[in-house]
Design an enzyme around this catalytic site. Structure first.
Site, short mmCIF file in Angstrom:
data_model
loop_
_atom_site.label_atom_id
_atom_site.label_comp_id
_atom_site.label_asym_id
_atom_site.label_seq_id
_atom_site.Cartn_x
_atom_site.Cartn_y
_atom_site.Cartn_z
CE LYS A 559 -6.72 -0.92 -16.56
NZ LYS A 559 -7.75 -0.40 -15.26
NE ARG A 560 2.18 0.16 -9.68
CZ ARG A 560 2.33 0.78 -8.51
NH1 ARG A 560 2.70 1.92 -8.53
NH2 ARG A 560 3.23 -0.24 -7.44
CE LYS A 565 -4.45 -1.09 -10.31
NZ LYS A 565 -5.90 0.09 -10.80
C1 26W Z 1 0.29 2.15 1.49
C2 26W Z 1 1.04 2.28 0.43
C3 26W Z 1 -0.79 2.56 -0.75
C4 26W Z 1 -0.38 3.38 -1.61
C5 26W Z 1 -1.27 4.07 -2.68
C6 26W Z 1 -1.64 2.07 -0.18
C7 26W Z 1 -2.73 2.07 -1.68
C8 26W Z 1 -2.39 3.44 -2.52
C9 26W Z 1 -3.75 3.89 -3.52
C10 26W Z 1 -5.18 2.96 -3.37
C11 26W Z 1 -3.10 3.42 -4.66
C12 26W Z 1 -4.54 4.44 -5.76
O1 26W Z 1 -4.15 4.42 -6.84
N1 26W Z 1 -5.15 3.55 -5.94
C13 26W Z 1 -6.69 4.47 -6.43
O2 26W Z 1 -6.65 5.41 -6.66
C14 26W Z 1 -8.20 6.41 -7.62
C15 26W Z 1 -8.12 7.25 -7.29
O3 26W Z 1 -8.90 7.48 -6.34
C16 26W Z 1 -9.16 5.03 -8.52
O4 26W Z 1 -9.39 5.55 -9.20
C17 26W Z 1 -8.35 3.55 -7.92
O5 26W Z 1 -9.04 2.40 -8.32
C18 26W Z 1 -8.07 3.17 -6.72
O6 26W Z 1 -7.16 1.62 -7.27
#
Ligand code: 26W
Length: 831
Positions: A559-560, A565
Site C-alpha cells: 500500500k502507499r 499505515k
Molecule cells: C489532496 C491530495 C489527496 C490525494 C488523495 C488527498 C487525499 C487523497 C486520498 C485520501 C487518497 C486515497 O486513496 N484514500 C483512500 O481511499 C480508499 C478508497 O476509498 C480507501 O479505501 C483508503 O482507506 C483511503 O486511504
C-alpha cells in the site's frame, strides 16, 4: 477455462469473435495501422495490434449502448474523479468480452504467447492509491451491472511516478505512459470545451435582475478523450472521458512577428501544463495553485459536457435531477457545487433558489479520509484571483447557509463560526468538505466505522443539522480483475466447484463454506495457492534475481507508505523476530517471506526514510545466516495495479495494521481476502467488516480500538513501553544502534525521535506487543496446514460482501436512484 461453444458459432463468427477473424484482423492492423511486417514488428507492436482488434470488437457494442441510453432518456451516473488507477486494459477487456480462449488460440496459431502480449501493456497509472483504484473498480461494476454511467477525469500526460530504488532510497522517475501510444482512447475534438480562468466579474442589470459576467479571462480548451469501459458479458460499454488541456491560442502572433518565439508559445505551454502531471500527494494536502486549476478545469469541462448532453432532449430544468446523478469523488471535485450554480444562474438565467435546489438534488459526495492534513482548504485570495465569480458564489452559499444555521440555533454564535464554510485566521480559507456536504443531498463514508467517525469528528454540526444526508457505503473491488484475471487457477477451481455464478454475484462464494471441511478440497486449494506463490517467486527471480522459497509463509504489506499505515510497526515486529532468531535459543517458527511494496509521496521525508529502513533491514537479515533460513524480507519496487495483481494471488497473510480510526476503508484487504489470504489487522476501516463476515476465529485482530486509540492522544507514553518491555527495548536498540546502517550513521534518528521523543503519534509502540503476540498465533496456525487451509477457504467463502457490484448497488439505490438499462446485444461467449 472458456467454453466458447455455448454461443452459437454463427454469432461468434458474425461478431468476429472466432480465432480465424481475430487472426485476420490482427494481421491487418499490424500491417495497415502500424505499417509493420513480420521482421520489424516489436512485441509492443503486436500488443498494439491485438488491442486494436479487441477495441474494434468493442465499438459496435459501445455505439449500441450510447444509442440505447440516448433513445430511452435514461438517468445517467456521472462519476467525477481526479484519479483512475486503471492499470492494464487488454486482459480485462478480453475477459469481459468472453474471447480469452479465442484470442489465446489465435495468438498460438501465429506462434505468439497471449499472456506475454497482454503483459506488454503499460499500466495507466492516473491515480495515487485506493481512491483511484476504487474509481476504476466502480466503472467496471457500473458497466457489468448495466447502469448508464460515465466517468470523468483528467488525461495526465504523466501518471503516478515510477518508483526506482537507489541504495535503498526511493527515486521518482516520470511515468511517460503514453510513449508507446494508447490504443484504448479516441480523441473527440468536436466536443472541445472552453474553460475560463482569472479575469473579473462585471455586474449589471437585466429587467430588474442582477447579472454577472465573468470577463477578461484567460481561456484554456478541454479536449476530451474517450475510453470504452466494457462490462462482464459485453452487453454495456460505458465511457470514461478524460480531459486534456489545449491552449486556446497556439501562439501569440505579435510576439512571433517580433521574433520572440519563446514568448509566442508561453501561453500555450502554460495552458498545457494544466494536465501535464498527476499530483503525487497522498493524504497530505499540498494547497498548490496548479492543483486548484486542475480541479476547476476538470469540473468545468465535465459539467459543461453533462449539461450539453442534458439539453439535447430539451426537457425542462426541473428534470435535471431525474436525468443526472453527479458523484464527487472526494473534495477534489467539490468545485462542482459553485460551478453548477454558476452555469444555472449566470448562463441559464435561473433564480438562486431554483438553481440551488437542482444542485443539491443532483450532486452527492464521497469522503475518503479523516486525516486533518488531507482535508482540502483553499486560500480565499487564491480562489479570488483564479475563480473570482466562484468566490462570490461561495460567499453567497455561505451567507444563506449561515442564515439557516442562525434560524435553527438562534444566538449560538460559536456554532455559526464553527460551521462557516470560510475558515477565519491568518489565511482565510474555503473549507471544501463542508462545502460539498452543504451543496449535495448525500455524503457517504467508505466503511461503517469511517462513516460513523466522519459524522462524529469531521462534521458533527452538519450531521446534526442534516442527519438524513449522511450514509455509508463500504468499498468493494471487482472480482473480474482481482480474482478471475489475477488468479486464474483459483478462479478455475472455484468455477469447477460451484459454477461460474460468482463472477457476477460474488455472494455465491458462500457455497464454498462446507468445502472448508473437505480434506481433498483443502489440498486442491493449497496446491493452487502454492502455484500462485511459485509464479510470483519466478517473476521476482527473473526480474530482480531474488530467490524466494514458495514453501515459506508469504506475508504481504502492500500500500502507499504512510505513517498512519504503520509500515514501521511491521519493521519493529520484524526486529523482534530477528532478535529471537539470533538468540541462543531460536524459536522453531515456520519460515516466512515478508513482502513490502508501496510508493511514498515525493515530499514525504518520513515515508521515504521508512522505505530506506526496510531496505537496510532486508539486506542485513537476508544475508545473516542465523536468520535467513527462516526469515526473508523483500521490498518490491514500483507498486502499481499490474504488480498488485501478481502479489494478491500469492499472499498467505494480509497485513492491515493501521492505527485504528485512521484508514477510511482499505481495499487491498478485500483483494487479499478474496484470494485466500488471512488477515492480521487492527479494528480499523473495512477490517472490522471483514471480521464480521468471516468471524473472529478466522482473522487475527490485534491492538487498540479506535476509541482506545483516541483516548491515548496526549497520554500514550512510548518511553514507558520502552522501559517495561525488554523485547521491545532490544528491538529499538538494535534498530537504532547502527547495525543496519554502518556506512550511514545517524540516518534513522528521525524515526527514533518520532517513536520515542515526539509521542509516537500513530501508536506503534502501544500496539507492538499485541502485534507480536498475534504474529506468534499466526505462526502456530501455519504449522497446521489443514487448519490454515480451512480458514483460508472460509475467507474466500465470506468475501462476497466486498464486491464493488454490491457497493455500486447501494449507491444506485440509496444515493443515485438509478437502475440498469439492459442493452439488446447478442451475447458474448460465456466463461
Ligand atoms: C489532496 C491530495 C489527496 C490525494 C488523495 C488527498 C487525499 C487523497 C486520498 C485520501 C487518497 C486515497 O486513496 N484514500 C483512500 O481511499 C480508499 C478508497 O476509498 C480507501 O479505501 C483508503 O482507506 C483511503 O486511504
Amino acid at each position: 477455462m472458456l467454453e466458447a461453444a455455448k454461443t452459437p458459432a454463427a454469432v461468434v463468427c458474425q461478431q468476429g469473435l472466432d480465432p480465424e477473424s481475430i487472426k485476420a484482423h490482427f494481421a491487418d492492423h499490424l500491417k495497415h495501422t502500424l505499417a509493420r511486417d513480420h521482421y520489424t514488428a516489436t512485441p509492443h507492436d503486436r500488443y498494439l495490434a491485438l488491442a486494436m482488434v479487441v477495441r474494434d470488437r468493442l465499438v459496435e457494442r459501445w455505439i449500441k449502448t450510447q444509442e440505447t441510453h440516448h433513445d430511452r432518456h435514461v438517468k445517467r451516473v456521472y462519476y467525477l474523479s481526479l484519479e483512475y488507477l486503471t492499470g492494464r486494459s487488454l486482459g480485462n477487456n478480453v475477459i469481459n468480452l468472453g474471447i480469452e480462449a479465442a484470442v489465446e488460440k489465435a495468438m498460438a496459431d501465429l506462434g505468439l504467447n497471449w499472456v506475454d502480449l497482454r503483459d506488454e501493456e503499460l499500466d495507466a497509472g492516473l491515480g495515487n492509491a485506493g481512491l483511484g483504484r476504487l474509481a476504476a473498480c466502480f466503472l467496471e461494476s457500473l458497466a457489468t451491472m448495466q447502469v448508464p454511467a460515465m466517468g470523468y477525469g483528467l488525461r495526465y500526460d504523466y501518471g503516478i511516478f515510477r518508483q526506482h530504488i537507489q541504495n535503498g532510497w526511493q527515486v521518482e522517475q516520470p511515468d511517460d505512459w503514453l510513449r508507446g501510444g494508447h490504443p484504448w482512447e479516441i480523441p473527440r475534438p468536436d466536443y472541445l470545451i472552453p474553460v475560463q480562468f482569472e479575469g473579473r466579474v462585471e455586474t449589471g442589470r437585466e429587467g430588474g435582475r442582477l447579472t454577472f459576467r465573468w470577463v477578461d479571462t484567460r481561456d484554456v480548451l478541454g479536449m476530451p478523450y474517450d475510453i470504452p469501459v466494457v462490462g462482464y458479458g459485453g452487453q454495456t460499454v460505458n465511457t470514461l472521458r478524460l480531459w486534456s488541456a489545449r491552449a486556446a491560442q497556439e501562439f501569440d502572433l505579435q510576439d512571433f512577428d517580433q521574433g520572440d518565439y519563446v514568448a509566442a508559445v508561453h501561453s500555450k505551454v502554460m495552458a498545457e501544463n494544466l494536465t501535464k502531471v498527476l499530483y503525487p500527494a497522498d493524504a497530505v494536502y499540498a494547497g498548490r495553485e496548479l492543483r486548484l486549476r486542475q480541479e476547476y478545469f476538470f469540473v468545468a469541462c465535465s459539467l459543461f459536457d453533462i449539461l450539453r448532453r442534458f439539453k439535447v432532449d430539451r426537457e425542462g430544468w426541473s428534470e435535471l435531477p431525474h436525468r443526472i446523478a453527479v458523484q464527487m469523488n472526494e473534495t477534489h471535485a467539490a468545485l462542482a457545487v459553485p460551478e453548477l450554480m454558476r452555469l444555472l444562474v449566470d448562463r441559464e438565467g435561473m433564480g438562486w433558489e431554483a438553481a440551488w435546489d437542482l444542485v443539491v438534488r443532483s450532486l452527492s459526495y464521497t469522503n475518503h479520509t479523516l486525516m486533518p492534513e488531507a482535508l482540502e482548504r483553499w486560500p480565499v485570495d487564491m480562489i479570488e484571483r483564479i475563480l473570482p465569480r466562484h468566490l462570490q458564489i461561495i460567499y453567497e452559499i455561505n451567507r444563506r447557509f449561515l442564515k439557516l444555521v442562525a434560524d435553527r440555533y438562534p444566538g449560538d454564535l460559536e456554532r455559526q463560526c464553527r460551521m462557516s464554510l470560510i475558515e477565519e485566521g491568518a489565511v482565510r480559507q474555503v473549507r471544501m468538505a463542508p462545502l460539498a456536504i452543504v451543496g449535495s443531498h448525500a455524503t457517504n463514508g467508505v466503511s461503517a466505522i469511517h462513516s460513523r467517525l466522519l459524522k462524529a469528528s469531521v462534521a458533527p454540526d452538519l450531521a446534526e443539522m442534516y442527519p438524513g444526508r449522511f450514509c455509508s457505503v463500504t468499498n468493494g473491488v471487482t472480482q473480474r480483475r482481482w480474482l478471475l484475471k489475477a488468479n486464474p487457477a483459483l478462479a478455475d477451481l472455484i468455477t469447477k466447484t460451484i459454477g461460474s455464478g460468482w463472477i457476477t454475484d460474488l455472494r455465491q462464494l458462500a457455497r464454498l463454506t462446507p468445502l472448508a471441511e473437505d480434506a481433498a478440497f483443502r489440498q486442491r486449494f493449497m496446491a493452487v495457492k502454492r502455484q500462485a506463490k511459485t509464479v510470483l517467486a519466478d517473476y521476482l527471480r527473473a526480474k530482480y534475481g531474488w530467490k524466494i522459497d514458495p514453501d515459506t509463509l508469504y506475508s504481504v504489506l502492500v500500500k502507499r507508505i504512510h505513517e498512519y499505515k504503520r509500515q514501521l510497526l511491521a519493521v519493529l515486529g520484524l526486529m523482534i523476530r530477528y532478535n529471537r532468531l539470533r538468540s541462543k535459543a531460536p524459536p522453531d517458527v515456520p519460515p516466512r517471506t515478508l513482502v513490502f511494496a508501496g510508493k511514498a509521496a515525493p515530499n514525504y521525508t518520513m515515508a521515504k526514510l521508512i522505505i530506506k529502513l526496510i531496505h537496510n533491514v532486508a539486506s542485513v537479515i537476508n544475508n545473516d545466516p542465523a536468520a535467513a533460513r527462516l526469515l526473508r524480507v523483500h521490498f518490491v519496487p514500483n507498486y502499481r495495479v499490474s504488480l498488485a495483481e501478481r502479489i494478491m494471488a500469492a499472499a498467505d497473510l494480509s497485513e492491515q495494521i493501521s492505527t485504528a480510526g485512521t484508514e477510511a476503508s482499505g481495499t487491498g484487504c478485500m483483494k487479499l481476502m478474496l484470494n485466500g489470504a488471512l488477515t492480521i489487522g487492527t479494528l480499523d476501516g473495512a477490517n472490522i467488516e471483514i471480521a464480521d463476515e468471516v468471524g473472529p476465529d478466522n482473522i487475527f485482530i490485534f491492538g487498540l480500538t479506535a476509541e482506545q486509540a483516541s483516548a491515548q492522544a496526549g497520554r500514550h507514553d512510548p518511553q514507558s513501553v520502552y522501559r517495561q518491555d525488554a523485547e521491545i527495548r532490544e528491538a529499538l536498540d538494535l534498530m537504532f544502534s547502527g547495525h543496519f546502517n554502518p556506512q550511514e550513521p545517524g540516518i534513522f534518528a528521525p524515526l527514533r525521535a518520532a517513536l520515542l521523543d515526539q509521542g509516537d503519534r500513530f501508536l506503534c509502540l502501544a500496539d507492538l506487543r499485541s502485534y507480536v503476540d498475534t504474529q506468534d498465533r499466526v505462526d502456530a496456525l501455519y504449522r497446521d496446514p489443514h487448519a490454515w487451509a480451512r480458514k483460508a477457504i472460509l475467507n474466500v467463502a465470506h468475501s462476497g460482501r466486498f464486491s464493488s457490484d454490491r457497493a455500486i448497488g447501494e449507491y444506485a439505490r440509496e444515493i443515485w436512484h438509478v437502475g440498469p438499462c439492459p442493452i439488446e446485444m447478442d451475447p458474448v461467449p460465456k466463461m
